[in-house]
Design a protein around this motif. Structure first.
Motif, PDB file in Angstrom:
ATOM      1  N   LEU A 135       8.132   3.288  -4.231  1.00 21.23           N
ATOM      2  CA  LEU A 135       6.926   3.928  -3.700  1.00 21.23           C
ATOM      3  C   LEU A 135       7.089   5.446  -3.644  1.00 21.23           C
ATOM      4  CD1 LEU A 135       4.143   3.069  -2.562  1.00 21.23           C
ATOM      5  CD2 LEU A 135       5.166   3.182  -0.284  1.00 21.23           C
ATOM      6  N   ASP A 136       8.273   5.904  -3.233  1.00 21.65           N
ATOM      7  CA  ASP A 136       8.549   7.347  -3.176  1.00 21.65           C
ATOM      8  C   ASP A 136       8.408   7.982  -4.557  1.00 21.65           C
ATOM      9  OD1 ASP A 136       8.997   7.290  -0.474  1.00 21.65           O
ATOM     10  OD2 ASP A 136      11.185   7.244  -0.625  1.00 21.65           O
ATOM     11  N   TYR A 138       6.567   6.901  -7.077  1.00 18.33           N
ATOM     12  CA  TYR A 138       5.161   6.954  -7.484  1.00 18.33           C
ATOM     13  C   TYR A 138       4.400   8.034  -6.722  1.00 18.33           C
ATOM     14  CZ  TYR A 138       5.601   2.680 -10.260  1.00 18.33           C
ATOM     15  OH  TYR A 138       5.949   1.765 -11.215  1.00 18.33           O
ATOM     16  N   ALA A 139       4.794   8.268  -5.469  1.00 15.40           N
ATOM     17  CA  ALA A 139       4.140   9.331  -4.689  1.00 15.40           C
ATOM     18  C   ALA A 139       4.478  10.701  -5.290  1.00 15.40           C
ATOM     19  CB  ALA A 139       4.591   9.262  -3.236  1.00 15.40           C
ATOM     20  N   GLU A 140       5.756  10.888  -5.651  1.00 16.93           N
ATOM     21  CA  GLU A 140       6.198  12.165  -6.225  1.00 16.93           C
ATOM     22  C   GLU A 140       5.520  12.442  -7.566  1.00 16.93           C
ATOM     23  OE1 GLU A 140      10.432  12.007  -6.492  1.00 16.93           O
ATOM     24  OE2 GLU A 140      10.676  11.771  -4.316  1.00 16.93           O
ATOM     25  N   ARG A 142       2.667  11.203  -8.515  1.00 16.46           N
ATOM     26  CA  ARG A 142       1.206  11.039  -8.366  1.00 16.46           C
ATOM     27  C   ARG A 142       0.662   9.947  -9.279  1.00 16.46           C
ATOM     28  NH1 ARG A 142      -1.013  16.164  -5.993  1.00 16.46           N
ATOM     29  NH2 ARG A 142       0.809  17.414  -5.529  1.00 16.46           N
ATOM     30  N   THR A 147       1.483   3.135  -7.214  1.00 21.25           N
ATOM     31  CA  THR A 147       1.482   3.130  -5.746  1.00 21.25           C
ATOM     32  C   THR A 147       0.767   1.898  -5.208  1.00 21.25           C
ATOM     33  OG1 THR A 147       1.537   5.550  -5.676  1.00 21.25           O
ATOM     34  CG2 THR A 147       0.754   4.425  -3.692  1.00 21.25           C
ATOM     35  N   THR A 173      -4.078   1.255   3.250  1.00 19.50           N
ATOM     36  CA  THR A 173      -3.706   2.402   2.412  1.00 19.50           C
ATOM     37  C   THR A 173      -4.194   2.184   0.982  1.00 19.50           C
ATOM     38  OG1 THR A 173      -1.744   2.799   3.775  1.00 19.50           O
ATOM     39  CG2 THR A 173      -1.778   3.814   1.592  1.00 19.50           C
TER      40      THR A 173
END
Length: 202
Positions: A135-136, A138-140, A142, A147, A173
């Motif tokens: 998840l981290d 995919y967040a980084e 974008r 996500t 979310t």
């Protein structure tokens, strides 16, 4: 950790020997190719033997990409045979090589497999550690699709842990991500699922 197929000569003729042709005759690559065939047909014992032989061959050659490929496939065989602990060992070996090579696509794929193995072993906490690492990433980067897909698995694991509120939060979310992209139907669908989880209906 990409699977490489070697070209053959046109019309079935034997091409003039060269580096590519030598690779196509490599016993380790032949074992690996055979293993893939056995695995696709559900012949797991033969697949395990072929991938094991391929792994040994790649080790002798110092071919780390080959080792990673064979270890990954051995992990797939172990998952199919429900030997989840052995699968984890093979996936981790492949992961270490791919991480060293900065092969992000493969490390993500292997992390997903590791998370599934931990869930099958009844170790959801360890699965969650891996999923949050995914998840981290995919967040980084974008990556909303990655996500959303990962959050959906995280919600499932929270339900396995009987943590309904956290599962509902994960689903909300997802709903908000869909809302940001004007996916009204999907946003409402996940919001509804979150409400059902809170009410104990999932």
């Amino acid at each position: 950790m990409s699977d490489q197929r070697q070209p053959t000569g046109p019309g079935g003729t034997v091409p003039k020997p060269g580096k590519k042709e030598e690779l196509s005759l490599d016993p380790a690559r032949a074992d690996y190719r055979d293993g893939r065939g056995f695995l696709s047909r559900g012949e797991y014992t033969q697949a395990a033997m072929a991938f094991h032989n391929a792994l040994k061959g790649f080790e002798e050659q110092g071919d780390e990409q080959g080792v990673a490929n064979a270890a990954d496939r051995l992990g797939d065989v172990c998952m199919a045979r429900e030997d989840f602990r052995a699968a984890l060992e093979h996936f981790e070996r492949a992961y270490v090589i791919c991480e060293k090579e900065h092969d992000i696509f493969s490390t993500l794929a292997l992390n997903n497999k590791k998370a599934e193995a931990y869930r099958k072993l009844g170790e959801p906490d360890k699965a969650m550690e891996v999923l949050f690492a995914i998840l981290d990433h995919y967040a980084e980067t974008r990556n909303p699709r990655g996500t959303v897909e990962t959050l959906e698995i995280i919600a499932e694991v929270y339900l396995e842990l009987d943590e309904k509120q956290k599962a509902a939060d994960a689903l909300r979310t997802i709903s908000s991500i869909h809302k940001n992209f004007k996916h009204a139907r999907l946003a409402e669908e996940f919001a509804q699922r979150a409400r059902q989880v809170e009410q104990g209906q999932e």
